[in-house]
Design a protein around this motif. Structure first.
Motif, PDB file in Angstrom:
ATOM      1  N   PHE A   1       0.818  -1.208   0.000  1.00 44.14           N
ATOM      2  CA  PHE A   1       0.000   0.000   0.000  1.00 44.14           C
ATOM      3  C   PHE A   1       0.861   1.271   0.000  1.00 44.14           C
ATOM      4  CE2 PHE A   1      -3.355   2.825   1.829  1.00 44.14           C
ATOM      5  CZ  PHE A   1      -4.320   2.572   0.879  1.00 44.14           C
ATOM      6  N   THR A   2       2.159   1.110  -0.257  1.00 49.14           N
ATOM      7  CA  THR A   2       3.101   2.236  -0.190  1.00 49.14           C
ATOM      8  C   THR A   2       2.704   3.408  -1.079  1.00 49.14           C
ATOM      9  OG1 THR A   2       4.870   0.653   0.138  1.00 49.14           O
ATOM     10  CG2 THR A   2       5.519   2.886  -0.429  1.00 49.14           C
ATOM     11  N   ALA A   3       2.500   3.128  -2.366  1.00 55.37           N
ATOM     12  CA  ALA A   3       2.289   4.217  -3.328  1.00 55.37           C
ATOM     13  C   ALA A   3       1.032   5.028  -3.020  1.00 55.37           C
ATOM     14  CB  ALA A   3       2.270   3.663  -4.751  1.00 55.37           C
ATOM     15  N   PRO A   4      -0.147   4.384  -2.833  1.00 58.37           N
ATOM     16  CA  PRO A   4      -1.316   5.200  -2.493  1.00 58.37           C
ATOM     17  C   PRO A   4      -1.145   5.938  -1.169  1.00 58.37           C
ATOM     18  CG  PRO A   4      -1.845   2.836  -2.461  1.00 58.37           C
ATOM     19  CD  PRO A   4      -0.498   2.971  -3.069  1.00 58.37           C
TER      20      PRO A   4
ATOM     21  N   GLU B   1     -11.570  11.950   0.016  1.00 58.92           N
ATOM     22  CA  GLU B   1     -10.292  12.237  -0.622  1.00 58.92           C
ATOM     23  C   GLU B   1      -9.394  10.991  -0.654  1.00 58.92           C
ATOM     24  OE1 GLU B   1      -8.984  15.825   1.189  1.00 58.92           O
ATOM     25  OE2 GLU B   1      -7.412  16.127  -0.304  1.00 58.92           O
ATOM     26  N   ALA B   2      -9.287  10.331   0.512  1.00 59.68           N
ATOM     27  CA  ALA B   2      -8.465   9.125   0.580  1.00 59.68           C
ATOM     28  C   ALA B   2      -9.070   8.019  -0.277  1.00 59.68           C
ATOM     29  CB  ALA B   2      -8.333   8.662   2.030  1.00 59.68           C
ATOM     30  N   ARG B   3     -10.404   7.903  -0.246  1.00 56.26           N
ATOM     31  CA  ARG B   3     -11.070   6.835  -0.996  1.00 56.26           C
ATOM     32  C   ARG B   3     -10.846   6.985  -2.492  1.00 56.26           C
ATOM     33  NH1 ARG B   3     -15.660   4.463   1.965  1.00 56.26           N
ATOM     34  NH2 ARG B   3     -16.841   4.388   0.037  1.00 56.26           N
ATOM     35  N   ARG B   4     -10.771   8.242  -2.948  1.00 60.13           N
ATOM     36  CA  ARG B   4     -10.530   8.467  -4.374  1.00 60.13           C
ATOM     37  C   ARG B   4      -9.144   7.925  -4.773  1.00 60.13           C
ATOM     38  NH1 ARG B   4      -7.651  11.635  -6.837  1.00 60.13           N
ATOM     39  NH2 ARG B   4      -7.281  13.001  -5.056  1.00 60.13           N
ATOM     40  N   VAL B   5      -8.133   8.215  -3.928  1.00 58.30           N
ATOM     41  CA  VAL B   5      -6.774   7.727  -4.205  1.00 58.30           C
ATOM     42  C   VAL B   5      -6.744   6.201  -4.183  1.00 58.30           C
ATOM     43  CG1 VAL B   5      -4.382   7.733  -3.424  1.00 58.30           C
ATOM     44  CG2 VAL B   5      -5.750   9.808  -3.207  1.00 58.30           C
ATOM     45  N   ILE B   6      -7.383   5.612  -3.172  1.00 60.23           N
ATOM     46  CA  ILE B   6      -7.378   4.156  -3.022  1.00 60.23           C
ATOM     47  C   ILE B   6      -8.003   3.498  -4.247  1.00 60.23           C
ATOM     48  CG2 ILE B   6      -8.301   2.249  -1.626  1.00 60.23           C
ATOM     49  CD1 ILE B   6      -8.045   4.158   0.828  1.00 60.23           C
ATOM     50  N   ASP B   7      -9.101   4.092  -4.719  1.00 58.07           N
ATOM     51  CA  ASP B   7      -9.778   3.582  -5.915  1.00 58.07           C
ATOM     52  C   ASP B   7      -8.884   3.716  -7.153  1.00 58.07           C
ATOM     53  OD1 ASP B   7     -12.319   2.751  -7.343  1.00 58.07           O
ATOM     54  OD2 ASP B   7     -11.895   4.683  -8.320  1.00 58.07           O
ATOM     55  N   ASP B   8      -8.198   4.848  -7.249  1.00 58.60           N
ATOM     56  CA  ASP B   8      -7.284   5.101  -8.370  1.00 58.60           C
ATOM     57  C   ASP B   8      -6.215   4.037  -8.504  1.00 58.60           C
ATOM     58  OD1 ASP B   8      -8.318   7.320  -9.446  1.00 58.60           O
ATOM     59  OD2 ASP B   8      -6.689   8.689  -8.865  1.00 58.60           O
ATOM     60  N   TYR B   9      -5.773   3.521  -7.363  1.00 59.90           N
ATOM     61  CA  TYR B   9      -4.684   2.550  -7.361  1.00 59.90           C
ATOM     62  C   TYR B   9      -5.175   1.105  -7.504  1.00 59.90           C
ATOM     63  CZ  TYR B   9      -0.865   5.778  -6.573  1.00 59.90           C
ATOM     64  OH  TYR B   9       0.084   6.761  -6.724  1.00 59.90           O
ATOM     65  N   GLY B  10      -6.409   0.932  -7.914  1.00 64.08           N
ATOM     66  CA  GLY B  10      -6.868  -0.417  -8.209  1.00 64.08           C
ATOM     67  C   GLY B  10      -7.395  -1.205  -7.030  1.00 64.08           C
ATOM     68  N   TYR B  11      -7.744  -0.536  -5.956  1.00 59.40           N
ATOM     69  CA  TYR B  11      -8.406  -1.220  -4.842  1.00 59.40           C
ATOM     70  C   TYR B  11      -9.893  -0.894  -4.894  1.00 59.40           C
ATOM     71  CZ  TYR B  11      -3.772  -1.700  -2.691  1.00 59.40           C
ATOM     72  OH  TYR B  11      -2.468  -2.003  -2.435  1.00 59.40           O
ATOM     73  N   ARG B  12     -10.699  -1.784  -4.319  1.00 58.78           N
ATOM     74  CA  ARG B  12     -12.088  -1.444  -4.113  1.00 58.78           C
ATOM     75  C   ARG B  12     -12.152  -0.732  -2.762  1.00 58.78           C
ATOM     76  NH1 ARG B  12     -14.756  -5.026  -7.278  1.00 58.78           N
ATOM     77  NH2 ARG B  12     -13.469  -6.777  -6.625  1.00 58.78           N
ATOM     78  N   VAL B  13     -13.026   0.282  -2.655  1.00 57.00           N
ATOM     79  CA  VAL B  13     -13.155   0.944  -1.359  1.00 57.00           C
ATOM     80  C   VAL B  13     -14.336   0.348  -0.620  1.00 57.00           C
ATOM     81  CG1 VAL B  13     -12.011   3.117  -1.848  1.00 57.00           C
ATOM     82  CG2 VAL B  13     -14.369   2.812  -2.535  1.00 57.00           C
ATOM     83  N   PRO B  14     -14.262   0.271   0.707  1.00 51.08           N
ATOM     84  CA  PRO B  14     -15.356  -0.324   1.477  1.00 51.08           C
ATOM     85  C   PRO B  14     -16.618   0.521   1.350  1.00 51.08           C
ATOM     86  CG  PRO B  14     -13.761   0.728   2.927  1.00 51.08           C
ATOM     87  CD  PRO B  14     -13.168   0.741   1.567  1.00 51.08           C
TER      88      PRO B  14
END
Lengths: 236, 249
Positions: free
Chosen positions: B30-33, B235-248
């Motif tokens: 999870f480093t990059a996000p 804001e954080a959820r947008r980044v997490i989604d950008d990096y190919g994760y699903r957000v809760p």
């Protein structure tokens, strides 16, 4: 666009690495020289036991060594309890902790070349010094050490270089904390994990240049010192 | 001798950290996000997040042995739960911040079709995946192949990597033509960085839940509490989604 200048974090890592290698080397010599001398001269069984113990870090994978140290020095470990009761606090995740770990895992790299060159100093040389009324310390300082200079130099180079490049142990015992325990090798790993490959290359390049300059400096020092014949400098 | 001791003491001195920093242990995947989130976190709250990276297993060992981390972003759900049970985490602070997505990927843009039919192609010589016994993504890959009824057929052709990072390296370096990787390794800004991929549907494997937890050293820190809150902000959820994760949800 990757930013190709070193960030504050990188400079911190570089400074920390240089400091760690310097302090560790200092301590390694303070411990390693007498230890190697004793190992080179002793005939007792205890000598073999200590020799084997010193060599253990050569065999153990660094992460395993780091893990044992973490448990040993941690709040539940015997050494951790001791340091806490002495008021020093806990060593893992601190700079002194890194120094302790680096000293242990670099010890064979310093002791073994020293031991080999001390063992090569002939008994006869020591006897001659003794007949000239040199005390044991005098003999060691003025006869043994100058004769063992190649061994001293390779011990310094190996101890320093090994501390500089170590990864597994320092990651485990240091915890990768920016500015505190994040050394250069770990900073490179962080950049790779963050997909910042250009930056990782830059740091790896710095490590290479830095080590090369340090090793080169040692060679020059050796060259400069060796122009004075060792035997003439002896004061016995 | 005294000068030597002075030098040694000076060298051992450690600069102390400012008060409103929060020290976050981050699972390496999870480093990059997280680096990106840390920047917006500082902008939004004024607190600075300092990141300490490592594999979840290593971070766990360090926390058990007194590491000063204030928040843990784990790559699984079990580790935060275990830490809470051991009394090393603050109760009721666990929450899911990201859900990993599995992908079948190849650097060759033609190789993997969007529905994963390449898995039954006769010319599939070798297939990389992380060790199912060690890595959550490896387990998910095994579950996927079993759900598709392909596990037994493909077993002799599998190349087992030690971690999902190594699985990615095997494929990215061209040593294995196709392999299971984390979508976060090959996706940025909602798009595939290179090659071709099949986004494995979530119903084919158990969820790759990544949980965070507030650790004991951060129990009374305003910065640590702020970070835990920020991790589920839009804001954080947008980044997490950008990096190919699903957000809760």
């Amino acid at each position: 666009m990757p930013d190709l200048f070193l960030a504050t974090e990188d400079w911190q890592a570089i400074a920390l690495t240089a400091r760690l290698a310097a302090v560790t080397l200092l301590i390694l010599f303070v411990i390693g020289v007498p230890l190697a001398w004793w190992l080179a001269r002793t005939h007792s069984r205890l000598g073999s036991l200590v020799s084997a113990l010193v060599a253990v870090p050569l065999v153990l994978p660094p992460t395993v060594l780091g893990f044992y140290l973490l448990v040993l020095l941690g709040p539940q470990g015997p050494v951790g309890r001791l340091t806490e009761s002495l008021g020093i606090g806990l060593l893992p995740f601190t700079f002194p902790g890194l120094v302790v770990a680096s000293t242990l895992f670099s010890l064979p790299f310093v002791v073994q070349p020293l031991q080999a060159s001390f063992a090569a100093v002939s008994e006869r040389m020591l006897e001659v010094a003794a007949t000239l009324r040199a005390g044991p310390f005098d003999t060691f300082w003025h006869v043994v050490l100058p004769l063992s200079r190649p061994g001293l130099l390779s011990a310094a180079v190996l101890g320093f270089a090994h501390t500089l490049g170590e990864f597994g142990v320092v990651l485990m015992i240091g915890g990768n904390i920016p500015g505190r325990t994040q050394v250069l090798s770990i900073a490179i790993y962080n950049r790779v994990e963050a997909f910042e490959y250009a930056h990782a290359h830059l740091l790896a390049g710095s490590l290479l240049v830095f080590s090369f300059i340090a090793l080169l400096a040692l060679q020059f020092i050796n060259r400069a010192v060796s122009t004075t014949p060792a035997m003439l400098r002896g004061g016995a | 001798m005294r000068r030597f001791l002075c030098c040694l003491t000076a060298l051992l001195m450690i600069p102390s950290a400012p008060a409103d920093d929060v020290l976050v242990a981050v699972a390496a995947n999870f480093t990059a996000p997280m680096k990106e989130i840390a920047v917006s976190f500082e902008r939004a709250t004024g607190h600075r997040a300092r990141l300490a990276l490592g594999s979840t297993g290593k971070l766990y060992a360090q926390i058990r042995n007194g590491a000063p981390f204030e928040v843990l972003l784990a790559a699984d759900a079990d580790t935060p739960e275990m830490l809470e049970r051991l009394g090393l985490a603050v109760p009721n602070t666990r929450r899911t911040y990201a859900i990993g997505r599995l992908a079948l990927w190849s650097p060759d843009p033609e190789r993997v079709d969007p529905s994963g039919r390449v898995l039954v192609a006769p010319d599939l010589e070798r297939l990389a995946l992380a060790n199912p016994k060690l890595a959550p993504y490896g387990r998910a890959a095994e579950q996927t192949l079993k759900a598709l009824g392909l596990w037994e057929t493909l077993k002799p052709r599998l190349v087992i990597a030690e971690s999902i990072a190594q699985s990615y390296q095997f494929v990215a370096s061209g040593n294995v033509p196709t392999g299971f990787v984390a979508l976060s390794q090959v996706m940025r800004g909602g798009r595939l960085l290179s090659g071709s991929a099949w986004h494995v549907p979530a119903y084919l494997h158990a969820p790759l839940t990544q949980d965070l937890v507030l650790l004991r050293p951060g129990a009374d820190s305003a910065a640590a509490a702020a970070l835990v809150k920020f991790m589920v902000s839009p804001e954080a959820r947008r980044v997490i989604d950008d990096y190919g994760y699903r957000v809760p949800p």
